[in-house]
Design a protein around this motif. Sequence first.
Motif, PDB file in Angstrom:
ATOM      1  N   TYR A  90       0.821  -1.071  -0.191  1.00 15.62           N
ATOM      2  CA  TYR A  90      -0.198  -0.151   0.062  1.00 15.62           C
ATOM      3  C   TYR A  90       0.656   1.154   0.137  1.00 15.62           C
ATOM      4  O   TYR A  90       1.934   1.316   0.494  1.00 15.62           O
ATOM      5  N   LEU A  91       0.505   2.402  -0.567  1.00 12.09           N
ATOM      6  CA  LEU A  91       1.022   3.496  -0.696  1.00 12.09           C
ATOM      7  C   LEU A  91       0.131   4.480   0.371  1.00 12.09           C
ATOM      8  O   LEU A  91      -0.930   4.620   0.250  1.00 12.09           O
ATOM      9  N   VAL A  92       0.896   5.333   1.315  1.00 12.08           N
ATOM     10  CA  VAL A  92       0.506   6.146   1.956  1.00 12.08           C
ATOM     11  C   VAL A  92       0.670   7.720   1.590  1.00 12.08           C
ATOM     12  O   VAL A  92       1.951   8.176   1.596  1.00 12.08           O
ATOM     13  N   GLY A 196       6.915  -1.283   7.028  1.00 11.35           N
ATOM     14  CA  GLY A 196       7.344  -0.448   6.070  1.00 11.35           C
ATOM     15  C   GLY A 196       8.184  -0.930   4.935  1.00 11.35           C
ATOM     16  O   GLY A 196       9.094  -1.771   5.372  1.00 11.35           O
ATOM     17  N   PHE A 197       8.233  -0.362   4.019  1.00 14.81           N
ATOM     18  CA  PHE A 197       9.412  -0.745   3.133  1.00 14.81           C
ATOM     19  C   PHE A 197       9.786   0.702   2.193  1.00 14.81           C
ATOM     20  O   PHE A 197       8.882   1.575   1.869  1.00 14.81           O
ATOM     21  N   PHE A 224       3.905   0.643   2.963  1.00 14.51           N
ATOM     22  CA  PHE A 224       3.770  -0.490   4.049  1.00 14.51           C
ATOM     23  C   PHE A 224       3.091  -2.055   3.267  1.00 14.51           C
ATOM     24  O   PHE A 224       2.493  -1.784   2.034  1.00 14.51           O
ATOM     25  N   ARG A 225       3.349  -2.927   3.752  1.00 10.83           N
ATOM     26  CA  ARG A 225       2.857  -4.235   3.092  1.00 10.83           C
ATOM     27  C   ARG A 225       2.335  -5.089   4.279  1.00 10.83           C
ATOM     28  O   ARG A 225       2.812  -4.992   5.359  1.00 10.83           O
ATOM     29  N   THR A 226       1.114  -5.630   3.876  1.00 11.73           N
ATOM     30  CA  THR A 226       0.868  -6.490   5.126  1.00 11.73           C
ATOM     31  C   THR A 226       0.540  -8.077   4.401  1.00 11.73           C
ATOM     32  O   THR A 226       0.234  -8.300   3.356  1.00 11.73           O
TER      33      THR A 226
END
Length: 250
Positions: A90-92, A196-197, A224-226
């Motif tokens: 995902y992008l914030v 986070g990445f 970030f990724r989940t």
Amino acid sequence: MISFEQFNAAGTATDAGLFIPVADLPGVDAAELDGTTAGSDKAVLALLNVFYNTLSPTAFDKLGISVAKPNPTGQGSDLIAQNYSMVVDYLVDHEAQAIEMIPVPTVGTQDGVGAIALADLFPTAAAVAAAGVTAAGIVIPNDELAGYGAPLAASIPADARGYLGSLYHYIVGEAVVRSAETASAITAKTRGAATGFTPPPAWTQATNPVSGIAAADLIKRSFFRTTLSITVQLLLDQETQTFDVNSVTS
């Protein structure tokens, strides 16, 4: 069991949502969608296999989504556990104060690459109102998926990654894990913590970027990724040389 509606024949849907017919649910016989926990578990297994079978090939272009299906493990005589997982990036957007999927590129040779259409996974699925359903299948209610950030089924965009990510999250989030009181073929489920990445340079390179993110905007973006994981227990039938979900209590 998960609260999507099951139909073993034409009927009337209580809720508006996405109708996925039996033809798009591998391994499911119409008669098995009888409103029981076993019917729900069969549909879950089919959905998980569709995700894996469609998205796992490296030749299938996708951005911000990956799936895995490790080797099954033995859990007793004629019992195996099959795990499935999905990682979603995902992008914030700090400027818009919003969270979104990684945008696909709009320029260069990668223009549009990485988008996933709903029809890639479910070729004959369609949005339905709370009205007649013309065949056997399941209806995934709009109201259920809204809590996981999904758009209405009638408003799923051409790039359906957001809806598909929400659907997988919904399956993991709403699946009932087996207990002494509750029968289920689901023996485990987890949603990992957000991690986070840093996006790879290829995402924002000047020519032929792999994403639709401008390098100049990175200072206003976080990533970030989940990981979503679920395990289904399967029972092997040695007499018929078949297998099925093992929807029992512990």
